[in-house]
Design a protein around this motif. Structure first.
Motif, PDB file in Angstrom:
ATOM      1  N   GLU A  81       0.841  -1.199   0.000  1.00  0.00           N
ATOM      2  CA  GLU A  81       0.000   0.000   0.000  1.00  0.00           C
ATOM      3  C   GLU A  81       0.880   1.254   0.000  1.00  0.00           C
ATOM      4  N   HIS A  84       3.334   2.916   2.523  1.00  0.00           N
ATOM      5  CA  HIS A  84       4.613   2.271   2.893  1.00  0.00           C
ATOM      6  C   HIS A  84       5.542   2.045   1.697  1.00  0.00           C
ATOM      7  N   ASP A 165       1.208  -2.946   9.246  1.00  0.00           N
ATOM      8  CA  ASP A 165      -0.014  -2.288   9.742  1.00  0.00           C
ATOM      9  C   ASP A 165      -0.545  -2.908  11.042  1.00  0.00           C
ATOM     10  N   SER A 225       4.125  -0.203  11.542  1.00  0.00           N
ATOM     11  CA  SER A 225       4.394   0.788  10.492  1.00  0.00           C
ATOM     12  C   SER A 225       3.660   2.103  10.735  1.00  0.00           C
TER      13      SER A 225
HETATM   14 FE1  FEO Z   1      -2.249  -0.808   4.631  1.00  0.00          FE
HETATM   15 FE2  FEO Z   1      -0.545   1.475   6.411  1.00  0.00          FE
HETATM   16  O1  FEO Z   1      -1.157   0.648   4.879  1.00  0.00           O
END
Ligand code: FEO
Length: 395
Positions: A81, A84, A165, A225
């Protein structure tokens, strides 16, 4: 500037204090967020994840001030995504041949977004790479937590789980660790994150949590993250996730409504009064759907055992605010929750029946035919609404 996390592991991410919305307009942000990227400098140099695209320039510049980019041996992309992977295009222009370790699905998501055929190395659960000084990185696929491409990476010896995440929070802070921030804020942002992002994947999450616990890995830190790193009793958030993933509920009833001329609002307030009269232990919360934050209301539903939805009838239907919100509720795939409906009407009065249908379709157990009142509630109707609240408190 990089911040030391533990031994040769550093944080090289971005704190985004100004963020207001996430996932487009889907997720409200109250306290900013962080995009956590980590640098490991053992015999091999490893970068774990990057940051969101708007910060790609400063990320790459800062990283180049900390380490010779040519020295990066491996990039780990735990998730494709854009929050990141967003700095990959800029970074890979400078070090185009550096291998990117990720799942097969992450190759798809990263290629699908950036249309670049970088040097991908596909990994599966249990695969590992040596990084020198007796340490290695072990990969654990985390499919559907929350994308099919997600994975976590475990650093042996330092015993850090880079969970991406999972276990995160949208919470901007200069402090790196969970024990250094306000505990109420941390709890609120953690539960909101879980309720709004992970609830739909509860079944998969339960299995994955069992799998992680069964691995019996010593976990000294969970480096997410977003938000803080869990270093003080890191398993506390795993235990919370286990609790939250098991059709969580508290002793709470939440009323959510919209109103046109305050008749439905009056019913909402009287129903709340009735619930409290029947059961003074139950927490009753009441929200006008147009005046409150949708994600906060989702968190309140997540905590509730029963949800009561109200709308007046308009055009033989319900207000679009309620229809849109119930659509969001349905996406969350809540389980083990009861529901009921109410509303005022002037002429035909279909709203309660429609609300019942939508709540059933959203996976709720509808426990009553509902309460509807023609025109503005008079004293008798107010008393009926109180009685309706009392009844719902006992079902
Ligand atoms: Fe699923 Fe922080 O992105």
């Amino acid at each position: 500037m990089k911040k030391q996390v533990k031994n040769n592991v550093s944080w090289v991410g971005k704190v985004d204090w100004e963020l207001e919305k996430f996932h487009g307009e889907e997720y409200s942000i109250d306290k900013g967020s962080t995009y956590n990227s980590y640098l490991i400098e053992e015999e091999k140099t490893v970068l774990i994840d990057t940051v969101w695209a708007p910060f790609a320039g400063e990320f790459v510049e800062n990283l180049a001030n900390e380490v010779d980019l040519e020295k990066i041996d491996y990039i780990i992309a735990n998730h494709g995504e854009v929050d990141h992977s967003g700095a990959l295009p800029k970074l890979m222009k400078l070090i185009p041949d550096t291998p990117i370790y990720c799942t097969a699905n992450a190759v798809k998501s990263i290629k699908g977004q950036y249309h670049e055929d970088w040097n991908f190395k596909v990994v599966k659960t249990g695969d590992s790479i040596e990084i020198g000084n007796g340490k290695s990185l072990v990969f654990v696929e985390m499919a559907m937590l929350h994308w099919p491409d997600s994975m976590a990476t475990y650093l042996t010896e330092d015993n850090i789980l880079f969970s991406n995440d999972a276990f995160g929070q949208h919470y901007a802070t200069e402090k790196l660790y969970n024990d250094l921030v306000d505990q109420c804020e941390l709890y609120e942002e953690s539960i909101k994150y879980f309720a709004n992002i992970l609830t739909p994947f509860n079944v998969i999450l339960r299995k994955k949590l069992d799998e992680i616990i069964a691995l019996n890995l010593p976990i000294y830190m969970i480096a997410t993250s977003h938000g803080v790193i869990w270093r003080d009793n890191p398993m506390q958030i795993v235990e919370k996730y286990t609790q939250w993933a098991n059709d969580y509920q508290e002793n709470q009833i939440t009323i959510i409504y919209d109103t046109m001329w305050n008749g439905t609002k009056k019913l909402a307030e009287k129903i709340a009064e009735g619930i409290n009269l029947a059961d003074s232990d139950v927490v009753v919360k009441l929200y006008n759907v147009t005046k409150n934050d949708e994600n906060d209301m989702i968190t309140e539903i997540f905590k509730s055992k029963t949800v009561i939805m109200g709308s007046p009838t308009i055009g033989s239907n319900i207000l679009h605010s309620m229809a849109g919100f119930i659509h969001l509720v349905k996406i969350m795939k809540f389980k083990n929750k009861k529901a009921a409906a109410f509303g005022c009407y002037g002429w035909s009065g279909e709203s309660v029946k429609i609300l019942n249908g939508l709540m059933k379709d959203a996976g709720f157990e509808v426990i009553s035919e509902g309460y509807k009142n023609q025109w503005n509630p008079d004293l008798d109707a107010e008393n009926e609404a109180i009685e309706y609240g009392k009844k719902l408190a006992t079902l």
